[in-house]
Design a protein around this motif. Structure first.
Motif, PDB file in Angstrom:
ATOM      1  N   HIS A  17       0.835  -1.212   0.000  1.00 14.10           N
ATOM      2  CA  HIS A  17       0.000   0.000   0.000  1.00 14.10           C
ATOM      3  C   HIS A  17       0.868   1.259   0.000  1.00 14.10           C
ATOM      4  O   HIS A  17       0.402   2.329   0.379  1.00 14.10           O
ATOM      5  N   HIS A  89      -1.251  -4.556  -5.541  1.00 12.20           N
ATOM      6  CA  HIS A  89      -1.924  -4.990  -4.320  1.00 12.20           C
ATOM      7  C   HIS A  89      -3.265  -4.263  -4.118  1.00 12.20           C
ATOM      8  O   HIS A  89      -3.330  -3.043  -4.180  1.00 12.20           O
ATOM      9  N   LYS A 131      -3.137   7.243   4.367  1.00 16.51           N
ATOM     10  CA  LYS A 131      -3.057   6.487   5.631  1.00 16.51           C
ATOM     11  C   LYS A 131      -3.658   7.258   6.802  1.00 16.51           C
ATOM     12  O   LYS A 131      -3.166   7.230   7.923  1.00 16.51           O
ATOM     13  N   TYR A 227     -13.949  -2.915   7.654  1.00 16.92           N
ATOM     14  CA  TYR A 227     -12.716  -2.228   7.328  1.00 16.92           C
ATOM     15  C   TYR A 227     -12.315  -2.489   5.879  1.00 16.92           C
ATOM     16  O   TYR A 227     -12.220  -3.628   5.450  1.00 16.92           O
ATOM     17  N   LYS A 230      -8.261   3.075   4.803  1.00 10.27           N
ATOM     18  CA  LYS A 230      -8.601   4.381   5.365  1.00 10.27           C
ATOM     19  C   LYS A 230      -9.141   5.308   4.288  1.00 10.27           C
ATOM     20  O   LYS A 230      -8.953   5.070   3.101  1.00 10.27           O
ATOM     21  N   TRP A 262      -2.472   5.043   9.809  1.00  6.84           N
ATOM     22  CA  TRP A 262      -1.189   4.310   9.818  1.00  6.84           C
ATOM     23  C   TRP A 262      -1.455   2.827   9.585  1.00  6.84           C
ATOM     24  O   TRP A 262      -2.382   2.465   8.853  1.00  6.84           O
ATOM     25  N   MET A 263      -0.647   1.946  10.213  1.00  8.83           N
ATOM     26  CA  MET A 263      -0.758   0.514   9.931  1.00  8.83           C
ATOM     27  C   MET A 263      -2.177  -0.015  10.166  1.00  8.83           C
ATOM     28  O   MET A 263      -2.743   0.159  11.238  1.00  8.83           O
ATOM     29  N   GLY A 265      -4.927   0.940   9.461  1.00  7.70           N
ATOM     30  CA  GLY A 265      -5.943   1.931   9.828  1.00  7.70           C
ATOM     31  C   GLY A 265      -6.307   1.898  11.294  1.00  7.70           C
ATOM     32  O   GLY A 265      -7.374   2.359  11.686  1.00  7.70           O
ATOM     33  N   ASP A 285       3.878   0.976   7.301  1.00  5.60           N
ATOM     34  CA  ASP A 285       2.879   1.522   6.352  1.00  5.60           C
ATOM     35  C   ASP A 285       2.593   2.999   6.627  1.00  5.60           C
ATOM     36  O   ASP A 285       1.449   3.460   6.482  1.00  5.60           O
ATOM     37  N   TYR A 346     -10.079  -2.752  12.378  1.00  4.75           N
ATOM     38  CA  TYR A 346      -9.402  -3.956  11.950  1.00  4.75           C
ATOM     39  C   TYR A 346      -9.155  -4.710  13.230  1.00  4.75           C
ATOM     40  O   TYR A 346      -8.275  -4.361  14.005  1.00  4.75           O
TER      41      TYR A 346
HETATM   42  C1  F6R Z   1      -3.674   1.306   5.996  1.00  5.70           C
HETATM   43  C2  F6R Z   1      -3.268   0.375   4.951  1.00  5.70           C
HETATM   44  C3  F6R Z   1      -2.293  -0.701   5.246  1.00  5.70           C
HETATM   45  C4  F6R Z   1      -2.963  -2.077   5.222  1.00  5.70           C
HETATM   46  C5  F6R Z   1      -1.965  -3.203   5.552  1.00  5.70           C
HETATM   47  C6  F6R Z   1      -2.583  -4.590   5.373  1.00  5.70           C
HETATM   48  O1  F6R Z   1      -4.629   2.215   5.524  1.00  5.70           O
HETATM   49  O2  F6R Z   1      -3.756   0.445   3.831  1.00  5.70           O
HETATM   50  O3  F6R Z   1      -1.640  -0.476   6.461  1.00  5.70           O
HETATM   51  O4  F6R Z   1      -4.027  -2.114   6.132  1.00  5.70           O
HETATM   52  O5  F6R Z   1      -0.853  -3.131   4.696  1.00  5.70           O
HETATM   53  O6  F6R Z   1      -3.049  -4.668   4.082  1.00  5.70           O
HETATM   54  P1  F6R Z   1      -3.787  -5.908   3.438  1.00  5.70           P
HETATM   55  O7  F6R Z   1      -4.872  -6.307   4.394  1.00  5.70           O
HETATM   56  O8  F6R Z   1      -4.291  -5.404   2.128  1.00  5.70           O
HETATM   57  O9  F6R Z   1      -2.737  -6.996   3.275  1.00  5.70           O
END
Ligand code: F6R
Ligand code: MG
Ligand code: MG
Length: 363
Positions: A17, A89, A131, A227, A230, A262-263, A265, A285, A346
């Protein structure tokens, strides 16, 4: 009258991300160029903040125009195809509905639009964040339009001394209330100090009634009921003349205040002002980023952008961001780094709770 529309979505990240593949930007430009030639758009600029694609457009059709919203939606779909081909992704992650039905609001993408008579010199700054969530603009908008310690124009400029009017929305109950600054700031702060629930949607000049600012307030999680990433909101601010000067509009960003996001959300983190090239949130992240694109408008055409945070005077804010990030990260999974339970979007809480149900004893 000119309409300025900023519509944004995450249609797939590169890598993870953290950023955006250049092919996505090229595809979006191709799509908007077609509609500029067809006459639908006066002009456009495509950019990104982190993994979010930003369509910045001018036209003469007013806000909430079906053709402009459909164009944005179709552009996101085309870009999603590119994302799928490259196996980026989360391809199409913010496109939450299947079929377009007249308006892109409520379908996942964020929208900020305003219609105005272009001034002799129309100075615009568009803030875009990654983020973080929709309430992230409450603090800077308060400082820009209501705080004399930030905006000296409120004190010494005759055309701003009257103050500004804030449109504040309760994003959970779908209610709105208008507050006049300065006389109602104590009442207003009761609400906008809680940005996960109350967001500043727009700001108006008190005497002319002219729109000064508008932001995207869509909450992805409330739309999807789960979720999905963000909101990564955007905010348009008109500057100079009856409005705060460029420097007054940028000044709040010298303080990396804490925002949600951030990580996953699910954390509090400092918002770091960066150039477009540096909007690649990768550490845990993050930390959350904000970019600022400055334009002059000429007959609806974009003269710019200037990358407003590409300036050493924001180095200190960036340094402080990293210090705050270090400090917060050391809390690991503990609050207040991690968001309180009810704000976490989350969570494994329901599953873990269910599995351990039988082991809870009264004491
Ligand atoms: C926060 C964000 C990232 C993802 C994290 C997990 O807004 O987009 O921190 O939540 O990288 O991502 P997934 O679930 O797509 O593997
Ligand atoms: Mg993403
Ligand atoms: Mg994003």
């Amino acid at each position: 009258m000119i309409t300025l529309s900023v519509v944004k979505a995450d249609v797939g990240g590169y890598v993870g991300h953290s950023s955006m593949h250049p092919d996505i930007i090229d595809k979006a430009k191709e799509s908007l160029e077609r509609e500029k030639r067809s006459g639908l758009l006066i002009d456009f600029h495509v950019t990104r903040c982190g993994d979010d694609l930003q369509l910045i457009m001018t036209h003469g059709l007013g806000v909430d125009n079906e053709r402009v919203h459909k164009l944005s939606w179709d552009t996101f779909l085309e870009c999603t195809q590119v994302a799928k081909k490259l196996k980026l992704h989360g391809a199409g992650q913010d496109l939450l509905r299947d079929a377009f039905s007249g308006n892109i609001r409520g379908m996942g993408p964020g929208v900020a639009e305003m219609e105005f008579e272009e001034r002799e010199a129309e100075t615009i700054i568009i803030f875009m964040a990654d983020k973080t969530s929709a309430g992230a603009w409450n603090l800077p908008l308060y400082k820009i339009f209501a705080d004399p310690f930030n905006t000296i124009g409120l004190v010494i400029a005759e055309n701003m001394h009257c103050g500004f009017r804030f449109d504040v929305q309760d994003v959970k109950e779908h209610k709105r209330i208008f507050f006049n600054a300065p006389e109602e700031i104590y009442d207003m702060l009761v609400f906008i100090g809680a940005p996960s629930r109350y967001t500043v949607k727009a700001v108006y000049h008190r005497v002319t009634g002219e729109i000064a600012s508008v932001s995207s307030t869509e909450r992805l999680s409330l739309i999807a009921g789960r979720y999905v990433g963000k909101d990564d909101p955007v905010c348009i601010v008109r500057c100079q003349g009856d409005f705060p000067a460029v420097g007054e509009v940028l000044e709040p960003f010298t303080m990396p205040w804490l925002v949600e996001g951030w990580m996953r959300g699910s954390h509090h983190g400092p918002l770091m002002p960066v150039s477009v090239a540096e909007s690649n949130p990768s550490r845990f992240d993050g930390p959350p980023r904000v970019i600022a694109a400055g334009f002059q408008l000429s007959g609806g055409k974009f003269v710019g952008p200037r990358d407003m945070f590409d300036d050493p005077s924001f180095d200190e804010a960036r340094r402080q961001t990293n210090q705050i990030a270090d400090y917060l990260r050391r809390h690991g999974p503990f609050e207040p780094h991690r968001l309180p339970l009810e704000e976490m979007e989350y969570t494994t809480m329901p599953q873990v709770m269910k599995r351990l149900e039988g082991r809870f004893e009264n004491f």
